[in-house]
Structures are given as C-alpha cells and as structure tokens.
Design an enzyme around this catalytic site. Structure first.
Site, PDB file in Angstrom:
ATOM      1  CE1 TYR A 180       1.957 -10.678 -35.780  1.00 28.87           C
ATOM      2  CE2 TYR A 180       1.555 -12.658 -34.509  1.00 28.87           C
ATOM      3  CZ  TYR A 180       2.083 -12.034 -35.618  1.00 28.87           C
ATOM      4  OH  TYR A 180       2.727 -12.782 -36.580  1.00 28.87           O
ATOM      5  CG  ASP A 200       3.463 -22.189 -39.088  1.00 26.73           C
ATOM      6  OD1 ASP A 200       3.169 -22.580 -37.948  1.00 26.73           O
ATOM      7  OD2 ASP A 200       2.621 -21.879 -39.952  1.00 26.73           O
ATOM      8  CG  ASP A 213      18.416 -11.466 -40.504  1.00 27.43           C
ATOM      9  OD1 ASP A 213      18.564 -11.609 -39.274  1.00 27.43           O
ATOM     10  OD2 ASP A 213      19.047 -10.614 -41.155  1.00 27.43           O
ATOM     11  CE  LYS A 219      16.497  -7.457 -38.763  1.00 27.00           C
ATOM     12  NZ  LYS A 219      17.307  -8.252 -39.696  1.00 27.00           N
ATOM     13  CG  ASP A 278       2.591 -16.452 -36.404  1.00 25.17           C
ATOM     14  OD1 ASP A 278       2.316 -17.641 -36.614  1.00 25.17           O
ATOM     15  OD2 ASP A 278       1.876 -15.501 -36.782  1.00 25.17           O
TER      16      ASP A 278
END
Ligand code: NAD
Length: 355
Positions: free
Chosen positions: A135, A250, A222, A190, A246
C-alpha cells in the site's frame, strides 16, 4: 491518564457519550478532553483534523474515537473529507499496529453465518501492520491521471516492501499481546512466493527467540483465510502485513456477525493509541438513539489494557458487557426474539449498572 475524546459524526457522539459514562463509573482518575473531528470539525473550522484537535491527540495518552463521515461530504475535495482525519491521526501519531479482536459472545452465536459450535466462545486477535507493504510502495502517488485511472496504459504495478525495523516492531506487539492471552502467535505470510514475506518470516522468527514462553507458528495467507472459517478457534494472536491484515481482519470480524460489537485499537511505539469501534458513523440511524454503544465501550476497555496499563479495569468492563448480554438486553442491531430491545442510552446505563 489523559484521554482525548473525539466523538466525530453521526452515531459517533451518541456511542462515545456512553463509553465516557462507563469510564467515569470506574474508580480511576481520568483527564478527559473532547474535541471536534471529521465532518463536525469541517463545519466548524473548515478542516476535518484541525490543529487544536491534532495537538490534543498528540498530548494525550490515548484517543477515544467515535466515527467520522457522512454521504453529504462525498463531493468535497479528497483532502477535506471526514475520513482524512483518521489517516492524519494515524500518520501524526505514528500508529503502526492495528489490533482487532474477534470475540463471539455466547449469547450472540446466532448472528454469525457460521455454525454455532465453530464460533461459540471464539476469542482471537488479528494484528495488522499499518504503515508498510504494497500500500505504501512505489509507484504510489505517481498516477498519470487525476481521476485515478490510467487511460491507454498497458500495465500498472505496485511494489511490496518491508524493512527490518517495521517487521520487528509489529512482531514485538504480537508477542507482547500474546503474553496477555494464550501465549500463541501465528504469523501469516506468503513466503512460498514473495521475497518480502520470506524476509517477514525470518525476522518474526528472530524476534520470537526473545519470547521463549510464546509459541510461534507460520501459515500461508491462503491457508489462513481457509482456516479462519474452518476452525477459527485454533487461532489466538494472528500477526500479518498491511494487505493480508486488511483482508483477514475483515474476515475474522465478520465471523462474529455483529458490527456493533467490534472494538479496535491502533498503537504506536510508545503504546499511545487510538481506540475506536470497527464500524462507521452509520448516518442511516444517527440521532435515533438506537445505535449499539458496545463496540465503543469495548474499545474503551482496550484503551485501558493497551495504553493505560489498567488490565483489571479492562476486564471489569468486558465482564459488565457479558453480563448485560446475559440479562437479555439488546440494541436493535443484535435483537432476536425472546430478548429485550433497549436504546443506546439504556444499554450504556445497563453496562454502568453491571460495573
Ligand atoms: P457503517 O459501519 O457506518 O454502517 C453500516 C451498517 O451498519 C449501517 O446499516 C449502520 O446502520 C449499521 N451500523 C454500524 N454501526 C452500528 C452500530 N453501532 N449500531 C447499530 N448499527 C450499526 O458503514 P457505511 O454505512 O458504509 O459508512 C457510513 C459512513 O461512515 C461513511 O461516510 C463512511 O466513510 C464512514 N466510515 C467511517 C469509519 C470510521 O470512522 N473509522 C469506518 C467505516 C466507515
């Protein structure tokens, strides 16, 4: 203990008022000072984060924040929109660690989309790094069109990047939080595909050696996304980067099904923090006296735990919230047949009474 109280817009003022009543009902001494933020500050001073509000927040030990925003500001220049106040506070206070607990209260299991046995008594903590990752990598801010699109371009890219100090400091937050809980940390990465996350994994492992009492394991993102809905109770503290955090925070938040119940904290290197409900300003129900104040009250409990070092008081508030739920009291958003519907004010008063 100096607390900057920033209620903001919409239901922000209603829910923060209840959290303040709960704080005042504890036998602790606080210095509370309120200031305008978001749309309310824009109306009064022409800016969503006025200098005086920022100064108050910087000088406080913690910030208790409601919510900001309203549809009527959608046509304003981006830098004047209410939501910019949160970004400005994060940047100016150096808030790099976002803590989001996902707790499923026994009485509310029916609100989740998962089977009751999977989430009953769920209590996990997702820790998201807030300042690095893809980001904030290049070519952020080098968009070639002012509307944010790329007319005629053949490709676009962003750069994923983490520095050692950024990973070290978020890892310390995770291990220290785990020490206050079940002493288990899962670092999500990852590393099988991304160099940045092999580095992440190595640095988290190194920091972990300083916490021999905390068990550390690693999981690919994943798989973590899958395990969160398959067997969420296997997790305790989950620490991850900005983008994976992020998404996973959620996902974890929604395991509990009730947005009006979820607190959050954003901390800096000296444990100064901003504490706010995970939901927004809910303009659709503002002023009706029906908003659920529990996420904000639970955010005040996090403030006591993480910024003010008052663990016992934090636990008292959390126990009081459990007790009002056990009494069958519900605001409209968590109401179900057989329970008693109460207003924002009545819910706040019930928590104070339970304390
Ligand atoms: P929202 O979270 O405000 O509302 C989503 C839905 O949940 C609405 O139906 C609302 O009535 C309900 N809801 C939210 N909190 C509730 C509570 N405590 N009790 C009962 N019901 C509750 O999200 P939105 O509608 O997408 O956004 C509204 C405004 O809030 C926008 O301007 C948005 O930018 C802003 N926002 C601010 C923050 C923040 O301040 N951190 C976060 C998200 C959205």
């Amino acid at each position: 203990m100096k607390i900057a109280v920033l209620p903001g817009d919409g239901i922000g003022t209603e829910i923060v008022a209840e959290a303040v009543k709960v704080l005042n009902a504890l036998d602790l001494k606080f210095e509370l000072e309120t200031a305008l933020v978001g749309g309310a500050a824009f109306e009064a001073y022409g800016h969503p984060l006025p200098e005086a509000t920022l100064k108050l927040a910087k000088e406080a030990d913690a910030v208790l924040f409601g919510a900001v925003g309203d549809w009527k500001y959608d046509t304003l220049d981006r830098h004047l929109r209410p939501e910019q106040a949160i970004l400005g506070l994060r940047k100016n206070l150096g808030l790099f660690a976002n803590l989001r607990p996902a707790i499923c209260y026994e009485q509310l299991v029916g609100a989740s989309s998962l089977k009751a046995e999977l989430i009953a008594d769920l209590d996990i903590l997702i820790i998201r790094e807030l300042t690095g990752d893809i980001y904030f990598g290049q070519p952020r801010g080098r968009r070639i069109a002012t509307d944010g699109h790329f007319p005629g371009a053949e490709e676009a890219f962003d750069t994923m990047r983490y520095s050692r100090p950024e990973i070290e400091r978020i890892a310390h937050v995770a291990f220290q939080a785990a020490r206050k809980r079940s002493k288990r940390v899962t670092s999500v990465d990852k590393a099988n595909v991304l160099e940045t996350f092999q580095f992440w994994k190595d640095v988290v492992t190194e920091v972990g050696r300083q916490y021999p009492d905390v068990a550390l394991d690693h999981m690919y993102v994943d798989n973590a996304a899958m395990q969160l809905v398959r067997a969420p109770k296997k997790f305790d503290v989950v620490v991850t980067g900005n983008m994976f955090g992020d998404i996973l925070s959620d996902e974890a938040a929604m395991l509990t099904g009730s947005i009006g119940m979820l607190p959050s904290a954003s901390l800096n290197a000296s444990n100064q923090g901003l504490f706010e409900p995970s939901h927004g300003s809910a303009p659709d129900i503002a002023g009706k006296g029906i908003a659920n104040p529990l996420a904000t009250i639970l955010s005040a409990a996090m403030m006591l735990r993480y910024s003010l070092n008052q663990e016992a008081a934090a636990q008292r508030i959390e126990a009081a919230v459990k007790s009002v739920l056990a009494q069958g009291l519900r605001t409209a958003d968590i109401f179900s047949p057989g329970t008693t519907q109460v207003s924002t004010l009545e819910m706040g008063a019930a928590v104070v009474a339970a304390l």
